[in-house]
Enzyme design. Structure first.
Site, short mmCIF file in Angstrom:
data_model
loop_
_atom_site.label_atom_id
_atom_site.label_comp_id
_atom_site.label_asym_id
_atom_site.label_seq_id
_atom_site.Cartn_x
_atom_site.Cartn_y
_atom_site.Cartn_z
N PRO A 1 0.76 -1.24 0.00
CA PRO A 1 0.00 0.00 0.00
C PRO A 1 0.79 1.30 0.00
O PRO A 1 1.41 1.66 0.99
CB PRO A 1 -0.83 -0.09 1.29
N GLU A 2 0.75 2.01 -1.08
CA GLU A 2 1.10 3.43 -1.13
C GLU A 2 -0.16 4.13 -1.57
O GLU A 2 -1.19 3.50 -1.70
CB GLU A 2 2.27 3.67 -2.10
N LYS B 1 -1.71 7.78 3.33
CA LYS B 1 -1.94 6.34 3.37
C LYS B 1 -3.03 5.96 4.38
O LYS B 1 -3.30 4.78 4.60
CB LYS B 1 -0.65 5.61 3.74
N HIS C 1 -5.83 -14.12 9.25
CA HIS C 1 -5.31 -12.75 9.29
C HIS C 1 -6.39 -11.69 9.06
O HIS C 1 -6.08 -10.54 8.79
CB HIS C 1 -4.19 -12.59 8.26
N ARG D 1 15.80 2.10 2.96
CA ARG D 1 15.06 1.17 2.10
C ARG D 1 15.87 0.83 0.87
O ARG D 1 16.69 1.63 0.40
CB ARG D 1 13.72 1.77 1.61
#
Length: 264
Positions: free
Chosen positions: A2-3, A59, A93, A254
């Site tokens: 997710p971005e 986000k 989950h 990153r």
DNA sequence: CAACCTGTTCGCCA
DNA sequence: ATGGCGAACAGGTT
């Protein structure tokens, strides 16, 4: 995944339930994803309420219910929203399931970096107050960008671009895409950009955000073949422009891929 | 088996 | 006080 564009895509999936009431709430309590709020209060106050609106800020997603209750969802590293047929039974989950008459709205997150927050609707949701301008907004202007770069002038531009306080919604792949398009090497210090580079940088940030929202945000389609995203995780990825082998290194904490020929 | 991962937060240091 | 950085969080995938 997710971005900001993926967040938009997932938000829209829950929009299938707009206007309809929550008949039951199922959750796996005491889970890390509910840190900061009481999951049982969420269940109690949402049951019987209609989902009336949703929006995303960076986000962070916000779902509003009749009576004013608000649920904030952050997808973390591995979160996703989806719908299933009514009566769906939560799997391992699936931390939050909102049952409606015609469907179930599901939040799943295997890695548990995501987060569900709750607010009863009295006043502003505290975790959203005072954030930076959205990238697509008019307030995300040259002055704001230049000011943010100046404030973080001793950090690599890649690290600064990942900061949610300056570039809400940008994540690792979008950051690399933006720097590639702006011809900026990721290790350049934020304070070293010329005015022209600052302008190109802001332009690329807006372009990649808008295009990703259009392409991925709507139906998770693939960006054009000319984009860096298709090459950046390959072991032997190359620059889409002229086939030069991409560099790979950790920058700003990153993994970062860039073309040393295009980016300076 | 080891390394790797589209994110955030914390503590340490300058 | 402010900003930069590395570690930690957790489970799945390669």
């Amino acid at each position: 995944m997710p971005e900001l564009a993926e967040v938009e895509f997932f938000r829209r999936r829950w929009d299938a339930g707009l206007g309809e009431a929550v008949t039951a709430v199922q959750l796996h309590g005491a889970k890390r994803v509910f840190r900061g709020s009481d999951p049982r209060q969420i269940a109690k106050l949402l049951t019987g309420k209609r989902l009336v609106a949703s929006r995303a800020i960076g986000k962070q997603m916000l779902f509003s219910f009749s009576g004013g209750a608000q649920v904030g969802i952050h997808l973390g590293m591995s979160g996703a929203l989806r719908t299933e047929a009514a009566g769906f039974r939560a799997e391992k989950h699936d931390h939050l399931v909102l049952q409606q008459k015609k469907r179930a709205l599901i939040f799943r997150d295997p890695r548990l970096f995501g987060r569900v927050r709750f607010h009863d609707g009295k006043g502003e949701t505290p975790w959203l107050a005072g954030g930076p301008p959205e990238i697509h907004s008019a307030a995300f202007d040259q002055r704001f960008v230049a000011g943010f770069l100046e404030r973080h002038r001793r950090a690599p531009i890649k690290a600064v671009l990942l900061s949610q306080k300056g570039f809400p919604g940008i994540g690792n792949w979008m950051a690399d895409e933006i720097l590639w398009r702006a011809h900026l090497a990721p290790k350049r210090l934020a304070g070293s950009l010329t005015r022209a580079e600052q302008a190109a940088f802001r332009r690329a940030t807006r372009f990649v955000s808008a295009a990703a929202m259009r392409i991925i945000g709507v139906d998770y389609a693939d960006p054009p073949a000319t984009w860096l995203i298709h090459e950046r995780w390959k072991r032997a990825g190359v620059c889409p422009k002229h086939g030069t082998r991409l560099k790979r290194e950790t920058v700003g904490g990153r993994t970062t891929a860039w073309c040393a020929r295009c980016q300076h």
